[in-house]
Design an enzyme around this catalytic site. Sequence first.
Site, PDB file in Angstrom:
ATOM      1  N   ASP A 116       1.155  -1.081   0.346  1.00 35.15           N
ATOM      2  CA  ASP A 116      -0.088  -0.147  -0.362  1.00 35.15           C
ATOM      3  C   ASP A 116       0.638   1.321   0.238  1.00 35.15           C
ATOM      4  OD1 ASP A 116      -2.391   1.684   0.296  1.00 35.15           O
ATOM      5  OD2 ASP A 116      -1.799   1.788   2.749  1.00 35.15           O
TER       6      ASP A 116
ATOM      7  N   ASP B 163      -0.329   4.882   0.937  1.00 34.30           N
ATOM      8  CA  ASP B 163      -0.750   5.954   2.218  1.00 34.30           C
ATOM      9  C   ASP B 163      -0.177   5.415   2.585  1.00 34.30           C
ATOM     10  OD1 ASP B 163      -0.846   8.930   0.301  1.00 34.30           O
ATOM     11  OD2 ASP B 163      -2.332   7.150  -0.678  1.00 34.30           O
TER      12      ASP B 163
END
Length: 339
Positions: A163, A165
């Site tokens: 991932d 953010d």
Amino acid sequence: MSSSTALPPPPTLPFPIVVQQLKIQAGNEIKRGDILLQYSFEAKDPDDRHRIQKRVGSWECPIEGKLTRWNVKVGEVVIDSRKPLLHILEPCTHAVQLEGLCALCGKDLTTSDYLGPSQASRASIRMSHDTTSVLVSLEEASRLDNISTSHLLSTRRLSLIVDLDQTIIHATVDPTVGEWMDECGLLPTSESKGKGKDSNKKGGKGRRRNPNEEALRDVGRFKLGLSAGRVEDDCWYYIKPRPGLPAFLKELSKLYEMHVYTMGTRAYAEKVCEVIDPKGEFFGRRILSRDESGSLTAKSIARLFPVDTSMVVIIDDRSDVWEGSRNLVKVVPCEFHLA
């Protein structure tokens, strides 16, 4: 590419049925719509519900090719649609499709008729990172997965879904970050407003040192600009990598083939990767965004690995979006605060 297809009877037949006659012999060519077999079945008389009638029907072939063998005999009872009754060698299985067309033979697969659903339904799995238009069949997905697995085993690596953010970067659009970068002389000279013109001079007389200067040195920035013919936000995005990220990615690349999976847009994800992986040596084009995944609330490991997930690890700061996947390693959210 030819492939032998195991063909079960359609679930719409009035099971149980009794095979009365095999209409096509093994080795013969079959066209779509040809009768494969005739069968009998029992049904209640519509005029007398207590009387059972014996009726006959036929099964017509939904595909074309050469019949290689039967798995059923005359007189055999077939109770449901789970057992394949014959095998057909197809000239094309339409295993890879692009917007309703077979990517292998070019045939339009969108037509439905009385023989069943369109052949477009034979490919329903999305495996490509950067598009939703390409679909593959389960068999093709398995073949591609085997190739990928063999490659990973040969390089002694696993797959890692990453991932962006709050996991490996912290992003902000706060203009104060840009002002302080300018003050510290960390912006290109052509864009600087002059506040930091002495920042690179040892001593820098007259300039008050910003306490965030060291923390700002590895901050990257970008604008999304034009995307799909329209102007996106005209603001600067400031990207602060998680501490130690370059070394972390370099070490992980020795152990994993890495994929980005983000709920951000594709334009945003590509810009972030340009900041943290400018040479494309860690992620390459293996970027999956919400534009391709189709969800703003959930992620699915099957979107990238629809067949086998035993060699896949996920790192994300959120576990709720993965619906309790056992492949997830949840990390502490990455948050960067200026002084």
